[in-house]
Design a protein around this motif. Structure first.
Motif, PDB file in Angstrom:
ATOM      1  N   ASP A 172       0.795  -1.221   0.000  1.00 51.03           N
ATOM      2  CA  ASP A 172       0.000   0.000   0.000  1.00 51.03           C
ATOM      3  C   ASP A 172       0.836   1.283   0.000  1.00 51.03           C
ATOM      4  O   ASP A 172       0.333   2.363   0.294  1.00 51.03           O
ATOM      5  CB  ASP A 172      -0.976   0.011   1.174  1.00 51.03           C
ATOM      6  CG  ASP A 172      -0.283  -0.046   2.523  1.00 51.03           C
ATOM      7  OD1 ASP A 172       0.943  -0.247   2.565  1.00 51.03           O
ATOM      8  OD2 ASP A 172      -0.970   0.098   3.545  1.00 51.03           O
ATOM      9  N   ALA A 173       2.092   1.191  -0.370  1.00 48.29           N
ATOM     10  CA  ALA A 173       2.964   2.370  -0.397  1.00 48.29           C
ATOM     11  C   ALA A 173       2.549   3.329  -1.503  1.00 48.29           C
ATOM     12  O   ALA A 173       1.972   2.941  -2.508  1.00 48.29           O
ATOM     13  CB  ALA A 173       4.413   1.947  -0.616  1.00 48.29           C
ATOM     14  N   ARG A 174       2.864   4.574  -1.278  1.00 43.72           N
ATOM     15  CA  ARG A 174       2.749   5.582  -2.324  1.00 43.72           C
ATOM     16  C   ARG A 174       4.145   5.783  -2.889  1.00 43.72           C
ATOM     17  O   ARG A 174       5.110   5.892  -2.140  1.00 43.72           O
ATOM     18  CB  ARG A 174       2.203   6.873  -1.738  1.00 43.72           C
ATOM     19  CG  ARG A 174       0.724   6.752  -1.419  1.00 43.72           C
ATOM     20  CD  ARG A 174       0.368   7.657  -0.267  1.00 43.72           C
ATOM     21  NE  ARG A 174      -1.029   7.530   0.099  1.00 43.72           N
ATOM     22  CZ  ARG A 174      -1.471   6.735   1.054  1.00 43.72           C
ATOM     23  NH1 ARG A 174      -0.637   5.971   1.731  1.00 43.72           N
ATOM     24  NH2 ARG A 174      -2.753   6.687   1.349  1.00 43.72           N
ATOM     25  N   PHE A 175       4.251   5.833  -4.214  1.00 44.35           N
ATOM     26  CA  PHE A 175       5.568   5.926  -4.831  1.00 44.35           C
ATOM     27  C   PHE A 175       5.811   7.307  -5.421  1.00 44.35           C
ATOM     28  O   PHE A 175       4.882   8.031  -5.758  1.00 44.35           O
ATOM     29  CB  PHE A 175       5.751   4.830  -5.885  1.00 44.35           C
ATOM     30  CG  PHE A 175       4.770   4.896  -7.018  1.00 44.35           C
ATOM     31  CD1 PHE A 175       5.083   5.577  -8.179  1.00 44.35           C
ATOM     32  CD2 PHE A 175       3.543   4.258  -6.932  1.00 44.35           C
ATOM     33  CE1 PHE A 175       4.190   5.636  -9.221  1.00 44.35           C
ATOM     34  CE2 PHE A 175       2.644   4.298  -7.976  1.00 44.35           C
ATOM     35  CZ  PHE A 175       2.965   4.998  -9.122  1.00 44.35           C
ATOM     36  N   ASP A 176       7.102   7.651  -5.516  1.00 39.91           N
ATOM     37  CA  ASP A 176       7.499   8.958  -6.026  1.00 39.91           C
ATOM     38  C   ASP A 176       8.899   8.832  -6.622  1.00 39.91           C
ATOM     39  O   ASP A 176       9.633   7.886  -6.318  1.00 39.91           O
ATOM     40  CB  ASP A 176       7.501   9.969  -4.875  1.00 39.91           C
ATOM     41  CG  ASP A 176       7.493  11.404  -5.345  1.00 39.91           C
ATOM     42  OD1 ASP A 176       7.157  11.663  -6.517  1.00 39.91           O
ATOM     43  OD2 ASP A 176       7.818  12.286  -4.530  1.00 39.91           O
ATOM     44  N   ASN A 177       9.278   9.789  -7.437  1.00 41.01           N
ATOM     45  CA  ASN A 177      10.624   9.855  -8.028  1.00 41.01           C
ATOM     46  C   ASN A 177      11.008   8.562  -8.758  1.00 41.01           C
ATOM     47  O   ASN A 177      12.078   8.002  -8.530  1.00 41.01           O
ATOM     48  CB  ASN A 177      11.677  10.198  -6.973  1.00 41.01           C
ATOM     49  CG  ASN A 177      11.446  11.562  -6.370  1.00 41.01           C
ATOM     50  OD1 ASN A 177      11.010  12.486  -7.052  1.00 41.01           O
ATOM     51  ND2 ASN A 177      11.704  11.696  -5.085  1.00 41.01           N
ATOM     52  N   VAL A 178      10.147   8.114  -9.629  1.00 39.41           N
ATOM     53  CA  VAL A 178      10.392   6.887 -10.388  1.00 39.41           C
ATOM     54  C   VAL A 178      11.383   7.172 -11.509  1.00 39.41           C
ATOM     55  O   VAL A 178      11.258   8.156 -12.231  1.00 39.41           O
ATOM     56  CB  VAL A 178       9.079   6.326 -10.967  1.00 39.41           C
ATOM     57  CG1 VAL A 178       9.348   5.083 -11.793  1.00 39.41           C
ATOM     58  CG2 VAL A 178       8.089   6.040  -9.860  1.00 39.41           C
ATOM     59  N   LYS A 179      12.366   6.281 -11.636  1.00 39.29           N
ATOM     60  CA  LYS A 179      13.347   6.367 -12.724  1.00 39.29           C
ATOM     61  C   LYS A 179      13.462   5.000 -13.372  1.00 39.29           C
ATOM     62  O   LYS A 179      13.309   3.972 -12.711  1.00 39.29           O
ATOM     63  CB  LYS A 179      14.701   6.816 -12.190  1.00 39.29           C
ATOM     64  CG  LYS A 179      14.669   8.210 -11.614  1.00 39.29           C
ATOM     65  CD  LYS A 179      16.022   8.637 -11.103  1.00 39.29           C
ATOM     66  CE  LYS A 179      15.917  10.050 -10.603  1.00 39.29           C
ATOM     67  NZ  LYS A 179      16.161  10.201  -9.211  1.00 39.29           N
ATOM     68  N   ILE A 180      13.740   4.989 -14.665  1.00 40.35           N
ATOM     69  CA  ILE A 180      13.873   3.739 -15.396  1.00 40.35           C
ATOM     70  C   ILE A 180      15.136   3.801 -16.253  1.00 40.35           C
ATOM     71  O   ILE A 180      15.481   4.867 -16.785  1.00 40.35           O
ATOM     72  CB  ILE A 180      12.621   3.468 -16.258  1.00 40.35           C
ATOM     73  CG1 ILE A 180      12.651   2.070 -16.882  1.00 40.35           C
ATOM     74  CG2 ILE A 180      12.432   4.548 -17.310  1.00 40.35           C
ATOM     75  CD1 ILE A 180      11.331   1.639 -17.505  1.00 40.35           C
ATOM     76  N   LYS A 181      15.825   2.665 -16.343  1.00 41.00           N
ATOM     77  CA  LYS A 181      17.051   2.603 -17.142  1.00 41.00           C
ATOM     78  C   LYS A 181      17.148   1.239 -17.811  1.00 41.00           C
ATOM     79  O   LYS A 181      16.929   0.209 -17.174  1.00 41.00           O
ATOM     80  CB  LYS A 181      18.275   2.834 -16.262  1.00 41.00           C
ATOM     81  CG  LYS A 181      19.556   2.840 -17.059  1.00 41.00           C
ATOM     82  CD  LYS A 181      20.754   3.158 -16.221  1.00 41.00           C
ATOM     83  CE  LYS A 181      21.976   3.155 -17.117  1.00 41.00           C
ATOM     84  NZ  LYS A 181      23.192   3.372 -16.381  1.00 41.00           N
ATOM     85  N   HIS A 182      17.477   1.257 -19.087  1.00 39.85           N
ATOM     86  CA  HIS A 182      17.697   0.029 -19.842  1.00 39.85           C
ATOM     87  C   HIS A 182      19.199  -0.215 -19.903  1.00 39.85           C
ATOM     88  O   HIS A 182      19.940   0.565 -20.494  1.00 39.85           O
ATOM     89  CB  HIS A 182      17.130   0.183 -21.258  1.00 39.85           C
ATOM     90  CG  HIS A 182      17.240  -1.041 -22.085  1.00 39.85           C
ATOM     91  ND1 HIS A 182      16.951  -1.034 -23.421  1.00 39.85           N
ATOM     92  CD2 HIS A 182      17.575  -2.309 -21.792  1.00 39.85           C
ATOM     93  CE1 HIS A 182      17.111  -2.239 -23.920  1.00 39.85           C
ATOM     94  NE2 HIS A 182      17.503  -3.029 -22.939  1.00 39.85           N
ATOM     95  N   ASN A 183      19.654  -1.290 -19.267  1.00 38.93           N
ATOM     96  CA  ASN A 183      21.064  -1.665 -19.309  1.00 38.93           C
ATOM     97  C   ASN A 183      21.220  -2.714 -20.405  1.00 38.93           C
ATOM     98  O   ASN A 183      20.935  -3.894 -20.197  1.00 38.93           O
ATOM     99  CB  ASN A 183      21.520  -2.202 -17.954  1.00 38.93           C
ATOM    100  CG  ASN A 183      23.008  -2.450 -17.901  1.00 38.93           C
ATOM    101  OD1 ASN A 183      23.623  -2.803 -18.899  1.00 38.93           O
ATOM    102  ND2 ASN A 183      23.584  -2.269 -16.727  1.00 38.93           N
TER     103      ASN A 183
END
Length: 90
Positions: free
Chosen positions: A54-65
């Motif tokens: 039930d967390a609220r998320f913030d500052n999402v980042k994504i990276k393709h290695n």
């Protein structure tokens, strides 16, 4: 959604958590066509629902290695106003 996910969490002193999840690129591209912020937010949201978090998320980042053939997402998790229990092993 995905069955082959590696999850890592790090609790910060202020009570929030850093979440990192890694997915093999071959699994990721079966569901999504591109690596972008909209996909990252959707994937984190769906992941938290799937694991009943039930967390609220913030500052999402994504990276393709491309060298490791993985997609890595990072996010901060907050439990504002929620009763979140830390389970201690005995």
């Amino acid at each position: 959604m995905f069955t082959n996910i590696k999850e890592m969490r790090d609790k910060k002193e202020n009570g929030t958590y850093n979440l990192t999840i890694e997915i093999p690129e071959k699994d990721f591209f079966k569901v999504y066509n591109s690596v972008n912020n909209n996909v990252a937010n959707d994937l984190i949201r769906q992941y938290l629902v799937d694991v009943q978090d039930d967390a609220r998320f913030d500052n999402v980042k994504i990276k393709h290695n491309k060298n490791r053939h993985t997609i890595r997402l990072t996010s901060e998790l907050n439990y504002y106003g929620n009763e979140h229990t830390d389970y201690n092993r005995k």
